[in-house]
Design a protein around this motif. Structure first.
Motif, PDB file in Angstrom:
ATOM      1  N   TYR A 149       0.857  -1.178   0.000  1.00 24.49           N
ATOM      2  CA  TYR A 149       0.000   0.000   0.000  1.00 24.49           C
ATOM      3  C   TYR A 149       0.898   1.235   0.000  1.00 24.49           C
ATOM      4  CZ  TYR A 149      -4.216  -2.677   0.975  1.00 24.49           C
ATOM      5  OH  TYR A 149      -5.273  -3.536   0.882  1.00 24.49           O
ATOM      6  N   THR A 150       0.359   2.347  -0.416  1.00 20.00           N
ATOM      7  CA  THR A 150       1.131   3.586  -0.404  1.00 20.00           C
ATOM      8  C   THR A 150       1.385   4.007   1.042  1.00 20.00           C
ATOM      9  OG1 THR A 150      -0.837   4.998  -0.380  1.00 20.00           O
ATOM     10  CG2 THR A 150       0.039   4.351  -2.555  1.00 20.00           C
ATOM     11  N   TRP A 207      -8.560   8.802  -0.920  1.00 18.73           N
ATOM     12  CA  TRP A 207      -7.252   8.253  -1.314  1.00 18.73           C
ATOM     13  C   TRP A 207      -7.431   6.878  -1.962  1.00 18.73           C
ATOM     14  CZ3 TRP A 207      -2.619  10.443  -1.708  1.00 18.73           C
ATOM     15  CH2 TRP A 207      -1.531   9.616  -1.939  1.00 18.73           C
ATOM     16  N   ARG A 226      -8.624   6.844  -5.480  1.00 26.11           N
ATOM     17  CA  ARG A 226      -7.641   7.343  -6.452  1.00 26.11           C
ATOM     18  C   ARG A 226      -6.395   6.468  -6.554  1.00 26.11           C
ATOM     19  NH1 ARG A 226      -7.365  13.656  -6.643  1.00 26.11           N
ATOM     20  NH2 ARG A 226      -9.553  14.084  -7.011  1.00 26.11           N
ATOM     21  N   HIS A 227      -6.231   5.538  -5.597  1.00 24.39           N
ATOM     22  CA  HIS A 227      -5.043   4.678  -5.575  1.00 24.39           C
ATOM     23  C   HIS A 227      -5.483   3.230  -5.375  1.00 24.39           C
ATOM     24  CE1 HIS A 227      -3.591   8.665  -4.463  1.00 24.39           C
ATOM     25  NE2 HIS A 227      -2.482   8.317  -5.078  1.00 24.39           N
TER      26      HIS A 227
END
Length: 185
Positions: free
Chosen positions: A10-11, A67, A70-71
């Motif tokens: 994950y980011t 978030w 968008r990711h």
């Protein structure tokens, strides 16, 4: 039997949001249990912290959902059975739902209360009542019952989520937990 290991993570933003919200929710559960105990000193302060943490979870959940939309999250391991993938998606969906519904139920409960006790977030920012809600003991009781049911559901989901993460880490060894841990790469 070990499945396909996925190195995708994950980011950093998703990881920070996940663990911040998780810690706040655990704090909410602890405060929620303590604030109802007659023997507990400073119950008013605990109620105020509980409400402050709840609104913080709501705000962070909005950020997290934006978030997430968008990711794209990393893919689940190919070897994970379909029922586990569906259970994972369902569990995450219910978590997201509760992260929005629980603070709103709490806010609605406080707004419906006829007690003249203001909510002041972290002792600084006054929180207005939700518009359109009548002050009613019966309505407050309904919101309280739903809030308590949601809390029990949250506790059950947390146990399931942690258990599944540990299973994937130590039994399946498929890298699922590593994707969300800030310390394991």
């Amino acid at each position: 039997m070990a499945g396909t290991t996925h190195s995708a993570r994950y980011t950093r933003v998703a990881i920070v949001l996940h663990w911040t919200i998780a810690l706040l929710i655990i704090g909410l559960i602890v405060f929620g249990l303590l604030m109802t105990k007659e023997w507990m000193p400073n119950r008013f302060a605990i109620y105020q912290l509980h409400k402050s943490f709840g609104i913080t979870v709501l705000a962070l959940s909005i950020v997290r959902l934006i978030w997430r939309l968008r990711h794209k999250p990393p893919a689940l391991p190919d070897a994970m059975p379909g029922w586990q993938q569906r259970a994972s998606h369902l569990t995450h969906g219910v978590f997201y739902g509760l992260m929005f519904v629980m603070p709103l139920l709490g806010w609605a409960m406080v707004s419906a209360s006829d007690l003249p006790i203001p909510t002041v977030l972290f002792g600084v920012v006054p929180l207005p009542d939700l518009p359109g809600l009548a002050q009613s003991e019966a309505l407050e009781a309904r919101f309280k019952a739903l809030h308590e049911i949601g809390a029990k559901l949250f506790i059950g989901l947390i146990v399931l989520h942690v258990g599944a993460a540990l299973k994937h880490q130590f039994i399946d060894r498929d890298g699922v937990l590593r994707r969300m841990l800030p310390i394991l790469r």
